[in-house]
Design a protein around this motif. Structure first.
Motif, short mmCIF file in Angstrom:
data_model
loop_
_atom_site.label_atom_id
_atom_site.label_comp_id
_atom_site.label_asym_id
_atom_site.label_seq_id
_atom_site.Cartn_x
_atom_site.Cartn_y
_atom_site.Cartn_z
N ASP A 121 0.83 -1.20 0.00
CA ASP A 121 0.00 0.00 0.00
C ASP A 121 0.86 1.26 0.00
N THR A 165 -2.07 7.00 -6.62
CA THR A 165 -1.93 5.96 -7.64
C THR A 165 -2.91 4.83 -7.33
N ALA A 166 -2.85 3.79 -8.13
CA ALA A 166 -3.71 2.63 -7.90
C ALA A 166 -3.38 1.92 -6.59
N ARG A 167 -2.19 2.18 -6.04
CA ARG A 167 -1.79 1.52 -4.79
C ARG A 167 -2.09 2.36 -3.56
N THR A 168 -2.59 3.56 -3.74
CA THR A 168 -2.83 4.45 -2.61
C THR A 168 -3.98 3.93 -1.75
N ARG A 169 -3.71 3.71 -0.48
CA ARG A 169 -4.75 3.28 0.46
C ARG A 169 -5.32 4.47 1.22
N HIS A 216 -11.40 9.67 -5.15
CA HIS A 216 -10.43 8.62 -5.49
C HIS A 216 -10.65 7.34 -4.69
#
Length: 379
Positions: free
Chosen positions: A78, A123-127, A151
């Motif tokens: 993450d 990004t797509a990994r941002t938690r 988001h």
């Protein structure tokens, strides 16, 4: 006579109360030193005053951040977007869970995270995104909430320095899914030791944090998860309950000092000394920080006149050795670097006398005037 940056007699008026509480709790039949009735009452008092669903007292503000991120499931793989300028726990709490801190640059004047830069870092990994209130200015939480919603990421409000601050009628600590306070002695509601709290509008998140702070227990000696030893001290809980009614007066004193400074320093911008933005909306007055073109010269000038000052965060977080591996090659955070070069905090604690406040203000103005005269002569 030196004017100290931190009040040397912060708890003098409450000394006997503190000693009596140590004796009372230390000799009580229950011998309950952690997470007892005083802690529960303190949590309830804060919850009621903030209109929160839950408040969970814990061992420190740093621990509070870790508990929240853990409860949200943040872990390896993450990313959490944090300001590039601020205190180490912003990144430490993320790294400690095996996640990656992603640094966003700050606003060049307020020194809080720039919402545009935060959004660009997602990004797509941002938690989660984790803006932090800094010095005397709260972050732009309305925009941060909208970014998190758009988001689909979690919003953690690092309000460790901002207890008592209010933005658009909403208290600091209640803007995100969870916020945190710190009670270390130099904070606005600091205590005679260390402690923190998690504030949340989500009862389920509060219950998860409550379990995590005590080794993962749900009920005594029943462990449904791994957790931490982040329990709150009963003596300090009772002491903070005693001091809570006086907290608004301490905040008001800080605010009046800050108002006076800002008014006196407003003309100095063209002379290389920039005060925080005026007004009280979204202010907390934990620390009053100037931005000076020649910070070190100003600090020396004040020291020669008996005024202590303090440099916070002399390096942006991605420039620190501990976090350099999370700083992508070729990336820069120019506003964070500028703040690290220019920031200087002057005393704003509520124990200052009016005469001391005037002396500090006069010294800063005299420095700016002397600097301007020197520049004029060199032209």
């Amino acid at each position: 006579m030196t004017i100290p940056f931190f009040a040397p007699d912060l708890f003098e008026s409450d000394r006997q109360v503190l000693l009596d509480l140590v004796h009372e709790i230390g000799t009580a039949p229950a011998q309950k030193f952690l997470l007892g009735e005083h802690t529960a009452r303190f949590e309830d008092a804060l919850r009621t005053s903030l209109g929160a669903a839950d408040v969970v007292a814990c061992s420190s503000g740093t621990s509070a951040l870790t508990l929240v991120l853990h409860a949200m499931g943040v872990g390896p793989g993450d990313e959490v977007v944090v300001p590039a300028y601020g205190c180490a726990p912003l990144a430490n709490s993320v790294v400690g869970l095996g996640a990656t801190p992603v640094f966003a640059d700050i606003d060049p004047w307020t020194m809080v995270a720039d919402p545009d830069r935060v959004e660009q870092a997602i990004t797509a990994r941002t938690r989660a995104i984790m803006p932090a209130h800094m010095f005397s200015v709260m972050a732009g939480m309305p925009r941060m909430r909208e970014i998190a919603r758009q988001h689909g990421v979690r919003l953690v409000e690092d309000s460790a320095v901002a207890q008592g601050g209010v933005l658009d009628g909403r208290p600091a600590g209640t803007w995100g899914e969870a916020g945190v306070f710190s009670f270390v002695q130099v904070k606005t509601f600091g205590t005679a030791g260390e402690g923190g709290a998690v504030i949340t509008m989500d009862p389920e998140l509060g219950q998860a944090v409550r379990s995590l702070r005590n080794h993962g227990q749900g009920e005594r000696f029943v462990y449904r998860r791994t957790g931490y030893n982040s329990r709150f001290d009963e003596v300090l809980a009772a002491f903070q309950l005693h001091r809570l009614p006086g907290f608004p007066a301490l905040l008001e004193r800080r605010a009046r000092i800050a108002d006076y400074y800002t008014e006196r320093f407003a003309p100095l911008r063209e002379q290389g000394v920039l005060a925080p933005p005026a007004g009280r909306n979204g202010r907390c007055y934990y620390v009053y920080s100037l931005l000076a073109d020649d910070r070190d010269a100003l600090q020396r000038y004040l020291a020669a006149r008996g005024i202590e000052s303090h440099v916070y965060y002399p390096q942006p977080l991605p420039h620190q050795a501990a976090f350099a591996r999370f700083a992508p090659a070729g990336r820069s955070w120019p506003h964070a670097a500028s703040a690290a070069r220019r920031q200087l905090a002057i005393p704003v604690h509520p124990c200052l006398t009016d005469a001391q406040v005037e002396h500090i203000a006069a010294a800063v103005r005299a420095y700016a005037g002397a600097r301007e005269n020197t520049k004029e002569r060199s032209r």
